[in-house]
Design a protein around this motif. Sequence first.
Motif, PDB file in Angstrom:
ATOM      1  N   ALA A   1      12.531  11.260  40.124  1.00  4.97           N
ATOM      2  CA  ALA A   1      12.190  11.087  38.711  1.00  4.97           C
ATOM      3  C   ALA A   1      10.809  10.457  38.609  1.00  4.97           C
ATOM      4  CB  ALA A   1      13.229  10.204  38.031  1.00  4.97           C
ATOM      5  N   TYR A   2       9.991  11.000  37.722  1.00  7.53           N
ATOM      6  CA  TYR A   2       8.670  10.460  37.431  1.00  7.53           C
ATOM      7  C   TYR A   2       8.710   9.927  36.000  1.00  7.53           C
ATOM      8  CZ  TYR A   2       7.337  13.287  41.465  1.00  7.53           C
ATOM      9  OH  TYR A   2       7.255  13.839  42.719  1.00  7.53           O
ATOM     10  N   ASP A   3       8.288   8.700  35.797  1.00  9.01           N
ATOM     11  CA  ASP A   3       8.386   8.103  34.464  1.00  9.01           C
ATOM     12  C   ASP A   3       7.298   8.570  33.514  1.00  9.01           C
ATOM     13  OD1 ASP A   3       6.357   6.719  35.720  1.00  9.01           O
ATOM     14  OD2 ASP A   3       6.981   4.751  34.982  1.00  9.01           O
ATOM     15  N   ARG A   4       6.244   9.198  34.058  1.00  6.55           N
ATOM     16  CA  ARG A   4       5.147   9.704  33.215  1.00  6.55           C
ATOM     17  C   ARG A   4       4.310  10.662  34.060  1.00  6.55           C
ATOM     18  NH1 ARG A   4       2.328   3.890  33.006  1.00  6.55           N
ATOM     19  NH2 ARG A   4       3.677   3.287  34.666  1.00  6.55           N
ATOM     20  N   PRO A   5       3.546  11.523  33.410  1.00  2.00           N
ATOM     21  CA  PRO A   5       2.677  12.410  34.191  1.00  2.00           C
ATOM     22  C   PRO A   5       1.457  11.639  34.683  1.00  2.00           C
ATOM     23  CG  PRO A   5       2.347  12.791  31.861  1.00  2.00           C
ATOM     24  CD  PRO A   5       3.470  11.783  31.975  1.00  2.00           C
ATOM     25  N   PRO A   6       0.861  12.075  35.786  1.00  4.06           N
ATOM     26  CA  PRO A   6      -0.353  11.412  36.245  1.00  4.06           C
ATOM     27  C   PRO A   6      -1.497  11.598  35.248  1.00  4.06           C
ATOM     28  CG  PRO A   6       0.083  13.369  37.563  1.00  4.06           C
ATOM     29  CD  PRO A   6       1.267  13.171  36.661  1.00  4.06           C
ATOM     30  N   VAL A   7      -1.487  12.735  34.552  1.00  5.24           N
ATOM     31  CA  VAL A   7      -2.473  13.030  33.506  1.00  5.24           C
ATOM     32  C   VAL A   7      -1.696  13.632  32.329  1.00  5.24           C
ATOM     33  CG1 VAL A   7      -4.513  14.386  32.894  1.00  5.24           C
ATOM     34  CG2 VAL A   7      -4.272  13.498  35.227  1.00  5.24           C
ATOM     35  N   PRO A   8      -1.674  12.982  31.156  1.00  7.27           N
ATOM     36  CA  PRO A   8      -0.941  13.537  30.018  1.00  7.27           C
ATOM     37  C   PRO A   8      -1.423  14.940  29.666  1.00  7.27           C
ATOM     38  CG  PRO A   8      -1.599  11.271  29.572  1.00  7.27           C
ATOM     39  CD  PRO A   8      -2.301  11.691  30.841  1.00  7.27           C
ATOM     40  N   GLY A   9      -0.467  15.827  29.382  1.00  7.58           N
ATOM     41  CA  GLY A   9      -0.797  17.203  29.029  1.00  7.58           C
ATOM     42  C   GLY A   9      -1.021  18.105  30.229  1.00  7.58           C
ATOM     43  N   LEU A  10      -0.728  17.599  31.416  1.00  6.36           N
ATOM     44  CA  LEU A  10      -0.884  18.379  32.643  1.00  6.36           C
ATOM     45  C   LEU A  10      -0.040  19.650  32.547  1.00  6.36           C
ATOM     46  CD1 LEU A  10      -2.175  18.020  35.518  1.00  6.36           C
ATOM     47  CD2 LEU A  10       0.050  17.175  36.236  1.00  6.36           C
TER      48      LEU A  10
ATOM     49  N   VAL B   1       3.237  18.654  30.685  1.00  5.05           N
ATOM     50  CA  VAL B   1       3.950  17.415  30.947  1.00  5.05           C
ATOM     51  C   VAL B   1       3.350  16.288  30.114  1.00  5.05           C
ATOM     52  CG1 VAL B   1       4.724  15.824  32.737  1.00  5.05           C
ATOM     53  CG2 VAL B   1       4.383  18.232  33.295  1.00  5.05           C
ATOM     54  N   TRP B   2       4.178  15.741  29.232  1.00  2.00           N
ATOM     55  CA  TRP B   2       3.749  14.645  28.358  1.00  2.00           C
ATOM     56  C   TRP B   2       4.522  13.367  28.634  1.00  2.00           C
ATOM     57  CZ3 TRP B   2      -0.585  15.493  25.866  1.00  2.00           C
ATOM     58  CH2 TRP B   2      -0.943  16.805  25.570  1.00  2.00           C
ATOM     59  N   GLY B   3       5.715  13.484  29.170  1.00  2.00           N
ATOM     60  CA  GLY B   3       6.568  12.317  29.395  1.00  2.00           C
ATOM     61  C   GLY B   3       7.267  12.396  30.738  1.00  2.00           C
ATOM     62  N   PRO B   4       8.420  11.740  30.846  1.00  2.00           N
ATOM     63  CA  PRO B   4       9.149  11.717  32.111  1.00  2.00           C
ATOM     64  C   PRO B   4       9.589  13.113  32.549  1.00  2.00           C
ATOM     65  CG  PRO B   4      10.040  10.104  30.560  1.00  2.00           C
ATOM     66  CD  PRO B   4       9.064  10.953  29.804  1.00  2.00           C
ATOM     67  N   THR B   5       9.635  13.310  33.860  1.00  2.00           N
ATOM     68  CA  THR B   5      10.148  14.549  34.441  1.00  2.00           C
ATOM     69  C   THR B   5      11.058  14.189  35.604  1.00  2.00           C
ATOM     70  OG1 THR B   5       8.219  14.772  35.881  1.00  2.00           O
ATOM     71  CG2 THR B   5       8.189  16.031  33.828  1.00  2.00           C
ATOM     72  N   ARG B   6      11.888  15.151  35.963  1.00  2.00           N
ATOM     73  CA  ARG B   6      12.820  14.942  37.069  1.00  2.00           C
ATOM     74  C   ARG B   6      12.966  16.248  37.824  1.00  2.00           C
ATOM     75  NH1 ARG B   6      19.177  13.760  36.117  1.00  2.00           N
ATOM     76  NH2 ARG B   6      19.789  13.545  38.293  1.00  2.00           N
ATOM     77  N   PHE B   7      12.893  16.167  39.152  1.00  2.00           N
ATOM     78  CA  PHE B   7      13.092  17.313  40.028  1.00  2.00           C
ATOM     79  C   PHE B   7      14.336  17.017  40.865  1.00  2.00           C
ATOM     80  CE2 PHE B   7       8.836  17.767  38.715  1.00  2.00           C
ATOM     81  CZ  PHE B   7       8.387  19.042  38.998  1.00  2.00           C
ATOM     82  N   ARG B   8      15.335  17.916  40.804  1.00  2.00           N
ATOM     83  CA  ARG B   8      16.573  17.674  41.522  1.00  2.00           C
ATOM     84  C   ARG B   8      17.017  18.932  42.250  1.00  2.00           C
ATOM     85  NH1 ARG B   8      22.271  17.216  40.954  1.00  2.00           N
ATOM     86  NH2 ARG B   8      22.433  18.455  39.072  1.00  2.00           N
ATOM     87  N   CYS B   9      17.426  18.744  43.489  1.00  2.00           N
ATOM     88  CA  CYS B   9      17.979  19.836  44.293  1.00  2.00           C
ATOM     89  C   CYS B   9      19.439  19.497  44.562  1.00  2.00           C
ATOM     90  CB  CYS B   9      17.210  19.994  45.601  1.00  2.00           C
ATOM     91  SG  CYS B   9      17.925  21.244  46.696  1.00  2.00           S
ATOM     92  N   ALA B  10      20.326  20.111  43.804  1.00  2.00           N
ATOM     93  CA  ALA B  10      21.751  19.817  43.943  1.00  2.00           C
ATOM     94  C   ALA B  10      22.337  20.425  45.215  1.00  2.00           C
ATOM     95  CB  ALA B  10      22.505  20.323  42.721  1.00  2.00           C
ATOM     96  N   GLY B  11      21.648  21.394  45.785  1.00  2.00           N
ATOM     97  CA  GLY B  11      22.136  22.019  47.012  1.00  2.00           C
ATOM     98  C   GLY B  11      23.038  23.189  46.703  1.00  2.00           C
ATOM     99  N   PRO B  12      23.755  23.691  47.652  1.00  2.00           N
ATOM    100  CA  PRO B  12      23.959  23.129  48.992  1.00  2.00           C
ATOM    101  C   PRO B  12      22.780  23.356  49.936  1.00  2.00           C
ATOM    102  CG  PRO B  12      25.129  25.208  48.833  1.00  2.00           C
ATOM    103  CD  PRO B  12      24.511  24.945  47.469  1.00  2.00           C
TER     104      PRO B  12
END
Length: 192
Positions: A128-137, A169-180
């Motif tokens: 999880a990222y709480d914010r983008p490194p550059v807003p509007g990326l 990207v303006w706010g938090p994002t999340r990358f998740r790999c549920a698998g398997p």
Amino acid sequence: MRDTDDAPDPVDARLAARLTELRAEHGWSLGELAERTGVSRSTLSRAERAETSPTASLLNRLCAVYGRTMSRLLSEVEAEPALLVRAAEQRLWEDRSAGFVRRSVSPPHAGLRGELVEGRLTAGADIAYDRPPVPGLEQHIWVLEGALEVTAQDVAHRLGTGDCLRMRVWGPTRFRCAGPEDARYALAVVLP
């Protein structure tokens, strides 16, 4: 985390030196940087002394206050990027604790706005990222293998092999790999 007896990884050592330089360029104390990032002074100090390898989340927070993408920051600890980068020479950065490997396929250049990155997440990885490194990326996420869940603006997008998501990207994002299975994806990043 590495033992204190081990010598720091050369990339971590160069990254630590660059992080120290950036803080000095802004004229911030560790306390001021801690307030701006929400990261403890001790964690920032350890990262600047190469006592620990920074996580993806920590680098993202630092990039946000310094107005850089992660690729740009990582490229600043390397020599001037070449026009052609062979696969064996592409920089890898790993956050072992998060199950994340990042390959800079096309190193960024100060005069260019786009870059291409390959990401790999192990099954069960959740970043999880709480914010983008550059807003509007602008990001284009193309899943090459496995499945990936990307959450942005409180909307979860489930991506399978071959699917592509484009977003700003303006706010938090999340990358998740549920698998398997592990997930491998291409990430095209374009500065606003």
